[in-house]
Scaffold this motif. Structure first.
Motif: not given
Length: 434
Positions: A394-405
Motif C-alpha cells: 500500500g505504500s505509494k509515491i508520486e514521481f514524474q506524473g506517475f503514481n507508484f504503489e
C-alpha cells in the motif's frame, strides 16, 4: 561608364558574393561523417574539405575579405546606378538615388546572400566539394592579406583563451540524435533503432540488472540425491546448474544438463551419486561491478556462457548467462518491451515486477532519469530509496506524473507494483508546488 556596363559589373559582383556566401555556410555545415565516407571512396576533394575544416582560419578569412571587397565595390559602382534611366521620369535626384540604393541592396540580399546560403544549408557536402578547389586557389592568391588578418584573429583567440576550431568529438547523445532523426525520416527502421539503443545500453547497465538473483538460483549440492536432481531438471529445464558444496556460497563448479540427461536416459542412475565426476570446475566468477559490455568481453575471453556474480563480501548475488546479455541486446527487436516483468493493463497503468531493471521501466514509462539511479538497479530499489524505510503493502509515491504503489510484498521483498499515470498532470504539478 554606361548603365549596362555597371549592371554587368554588379551582376558579376553578385555572383562572386554568392560564391563566398555559399563557401562559408557549406564548409561550416558539411558533416565530417559524410565527408569521411566520401574520402573512403577515394574523393580527393573530400580530403581537402576535411583538412580545411581542421584548420578553418585562412578559409573564413579569405571569404570575409572577398565579401567585404565585393560590398565596397558594389557600393561604389551601384551609387546612383539607375539615375540616368530614372531621371527621365523622376525629377527628384534624392528619390532616384534611394531607388537605386534599394535596387542594388535588394539584389545583393536576395541573390548574393539568401539564396546561396539556403542552397548551402540544403546541400552542404556537395557545395563544399564544388567550391573547395577555387577557394584554395583564392587563399593562395590572397595569402599575404590572409596571413595578416588570420594572425590578428589567432592572437585575439589566444588572448581570450578561446578554441580556434570546433570540437568534432562524437558522443552517445550525438549518435542517438542522428538515429532518432533517421527513425523520424524513415531511413532507420524501428527494429534497427531499438538495436542501436540497446548496444549503447550495454555500456550503462550492470550485470546485476539482468542476472538471475540469488533467491531464484537452482543449484545442486555435492550430496544431492538422484531423485532431487531429476526433479530439479524436470521443474527447471536449464542448460546449466551451479554445483555447491554445502550452501550456495561454497561454489564448487557447474554441470551441464547435456552431461546429466544421457545418464538418466541410459539408466545410469548410480553415477549421479557422485556429481563431482561431471562437474566443470573452471567456472567464471565475476564481481557485480561489471557492465554488460564488459561481461560480453569476459564470455568471449573464456569461451563460456555461464558465470557466477559475487558482491564485495564474496557472497553469491546471482548468475548470468550469455543468453541474458543477448536478450538485453535483442530484446526490443525480437520480443515486445513488456515481457513477463511488465504487464500493461490499459493505456494508463502497468503491473511491474519488483526485480524489473530500472532501464526497462524508463523505456516503458518514457521517463528520462530516476533520482540517484546509480545507487539501485531495480524498480524495487527505486521505491526503497524514495520511501526511506522497509517497504509495506500500500505504500505509494508520486514521481514524474506517475503514481507508484506497492501491491504485493513477500517477506520484506517488493514483489509487484502498480504504476498509474496521473491523468491531470497540471493538477499534479500544482499540488507538488503548493
Amino acid at each position: 561608364m554606361g548603365i549596362m556596363e555597371k549592371l554587368l559589373i554588379i551582376l558579376f559582383l553578385i555572383l562572386v558574393s554568392a560564391f563566398f556566401s555559399m563557401a562559408e555556410i557549406a564548409l561550416a555545415g558539411a558533416r565530417r561523417i559524410k565527408l569521411q565516407l566520401l574520402l573512403d571512396e577515394g574523393s580527393e576533394k573530400a580530403k581537402k574539405v576535411l583538412e580545411v575544416q581542421s584548420n578553418p582560419g585562412n578559409f573564413f578569412t579569405t571569404a570575409q575579405i572577398g565579401l567585404n571587397i565585393v560590398a565596397i565595390l558594389a557600393g561604389i559602382i551601384g551609387d546612383g546606378i539607375l539615375n540616368p534611366f530614372l531621371i527621365k521620369y523622376i525629377q527628384n535626384s534624392a528619390l532616384t538615388f534611394l531607388i537605386s540604393f534599394i535596387f542594388v541592396t535588394a539584389a545583393f540580399i536576395e541573390f548574393a546572400d539568401l539564396i546561396p546560403k539556403r542552397l548551402a544549408m540544403v546541400y552542404p557536402e556537395k557545395i563544399a566539394l564544388l567550391i573547395i578547389n577555387p577557394m584554395i586557389l583564392t587563399i593562395k592568391l590572397l595569402k599575404p592579406i590572409v596571413w595578416i588578418f588570420s594572425g590578428i584573429a589567432n592572437l585575439t583567440f589566444k588572448i581570450f583563451n578561446m578554441p580556434d576550431s570546433r570540437d568534432e568529438l562524437i558522443t552517445h547523445d550525438d549518435i542517438f540524435a542522428l538515429v532518432d532523426a533517421g527513425a523520424e525520416a524513415g531511413v532507420v527502421h524501428t527494429k534497427e533503432h531499438h538495436l542501436i539503443e540497446n548496444v549503447f545500453e550495454l555500456e550503462q547497465r550492470w550485470v546485476s540488472s539482468v542476472m538471475t538473483t540469488r533467491d531464484n538460483i537452482i543449484y545442486f549440492k555435492l550430496t544431492e540425491s538422484e531423485e532431487s536432481i531429476k526433479q530439479k531438471i524436470a521443474e527447471f529445464p536449464h542448460s546449466k546448474f551451479l554445483v555447491c558444496d554445502n550452501d550456495i556460497d561454497s561454489i564448487y563448479g557447474y554441470v551441464s544438463s547435456k552431461d546429466i540427461l544421457p545418464k538418466i536416459l541410459k539408466g545410469e542412475l548410480n553415477s549421479l551419486q557422485n556429481i563431482k565426476e561431471i562437474t566443470n570446475r573452471n567456472i567464471l566468477i565475476i564481481p557485480n561491478t561489471l557492465t554488460l559490455s564488459e561481461m560480453l568481453d569476459k564470455f568471449n575471453e573464456v569461451k563460456d556462457d555461464f558465470a557466477v556474480i559475487l558482491n564485495e563480501y564474496a557472497h553469491v548475488v546471482g548468475l548470468i548467462t550469455l543468453a541474458d546479455v543477448i536478450s538485453t541486446l535483442m530484446g526490443d527487436v525480437v520480443l515486445p518491451m513488456q515481457e513477463e516483468y511488465i504487464i500493461k493493463r490499459d493505456e494508463n497503468s502497468w503491473l511491474i515486477d519488483g526485480i524489473t531493471a530500472i532501464e526497462d521501466v524508463k523505456k516503458v514509462l518514457e521517463i528520462e532519469e530516476f533520482p540517484e539511479q546509480d545507487t539501485y538497479e531495480t524498480i524495487a530499489g527505486f521505491m526503497i530509496y524514495m520511501l526511506k524505510n522497509i517497504p509495506k503493502k500500500g505504500s505509494k509515491i508520486e514521481f514524474q506524473g506517475f503514481n507508484f504503489e506497492i501491491v504485493d510484498v513477500d517477506n520484506f521483498k517488493i514483489d509487484q507494483l502498480l504504476v498509474t499515470k496521473i491523468q491531470n498532470l497540471n493538477l499534479y504539478e500544482n499540488s507538488k508546488t503548493e
